[in-house]
Write a protein that holds these residues in place. Sequence first.
Motif, PDB file in Angstrom:
ATOM      1  N   SER A 113       2.719  14.692  -3.581  1.00 24.49           N
ATOM      2  CA  SER A 113       3.821  15.614  -3.366  1.00 24.49           C
ATOM      3  C   SER A 113       4.018  15.942  -1.891  1.00 24.49           C
ATOM      4  O   SER A 113       5.078  16.392  -1.501  1.00 24.49           O
TER       5      SER A 113
ATOM      6  N   ASP B 194      -3.595  17.355 -11.886  1.00 22.11           N
ATOM      7  CA  ASP B 194      -5.002  17.040 -12.137  1.00 22.11           C
ATOM      8  C   ASP B 194      -5.533  17.840 -13.297  1.00 22.11           C
ATOM      9  O   ASP B 194      -5.133  18.878 -13.640  1.00 22.11           O
TER      10      ASP B 194
ATOM     11  N   GLN C  86       3.097  10.173  -0.122  1.00 17.53           N
ATOM     12  CA  GLN C  86       3.674   9.783  -1.398  1.00 17.53           C
ATOM     13  C   GLN C  86       3.598   8.277  -1.596  1.00 17.53           C
ATOM     14  O   GLN C  86       3.611   7.511  -0.642  1.00 17.53           O
TER      15      GLN C  86
ATOM     16  N   ARG D 126       5.643   7.782  -7.572  1.00 21.00           N
ATOM     17  CA  ARG D 126       4.503   7.591  -8.470  1.00 21.00           C
ATOM     18  C   ARG D 126       3.559   8.777  -8.416  1.00 21.00           C
ATOM     19  O   ARG D 126       3.100   9.278  -9.414  1.00 21.00           O
ATOM     20  N   SER D 127       3.211   9.179  -7.234  1.00 26.70           N
ATOM     21  CA  SER D 127       2.281  10.293  -7.083  1.00 26.70           C
ATOM     22  C   SER D 127       2.391  10.846  -5.679  1.00 26.70           C
ATOM     23  O   SER D 127       2.991  10.233  -4.806  1.00 26.70           O
TER      24      SER D 127
ATOM     25  N   TYR E 230       3.660  16.295 -14.688  1.00 24.61           N
ATOM     26  CA  TYR E 230       3.552  15.000 -14.022  1.00 24.61           C
ATOM     27  C   TYR E 230       2.701  15.115 -12.767  1.00 24.61           C
ATOM     28  O   TYR E 230       2.905  16.006 -11.939  1.00 24.61           O
ATOM     29  N   ASP E 231       1.736  14.213 -12.640  1.00 23.54           N
ATOM     30  CA  ASP E 231       0.857  14.122 -11.462  1.00 23.54           C
ATOM     31  C   ASP E 231       0.024  15.382 -11.257  1.00 23.54           C
ATOM     32  O   ASP E 231      -0.275  15.774 -10.135  1.00 23.54           O
TER      33      ASP E 231
END
Length: 159
Positions: A56, A159, A61, A53-54, A156-157
């Motif tokens: 790294s 900011d 994680q 999901r989020s 993806y993910d």
Amino acid sequence: MKKSRYLIMSVLLVCLSAAMLLCACGGTPASAGGERPSVSEGGGLVLDKKYVRSGSEEGMQNYFLFRADGTGEYSRYYVPSSPYVEHYVVRFKYFYADKDQSAVACFFDSVEYSGDHKAAGVYGDTVYLLTVSEHVLTGERGYFINEDDIGKLPNYDKD
């Protein structure tokens, strides 16, 4: 609005009941030898790969991981506000909730808290009901992307 809530809850209860029935009857996976394929037929759940999901950094994680033996884990790392930190790994046993293997029900087995965990605990009756595909998991915890597909989503993910 009330009718749609009742309909959604009814569907979830039927899926949960089916999964519990499989558990109680000693149901086996779809393949003949009792082993789950690495990718279920029809492009379903991928085993031994993280659905992320989020996050790294390793250990920070949020992910689901499923194994061929019917077990898996859900890793949660979340900081809602300082000093509270949700940092744990739930180990679970899972069953397909339908014959098409498009959903899995994950039943709590144990939990391991990280040293920085400073939030409420995880209940022993925790159940996750997820729709599954080769690329994406969806459920009440949000969307999780197969780790092999992250490279296809460059933003993806971010900011």
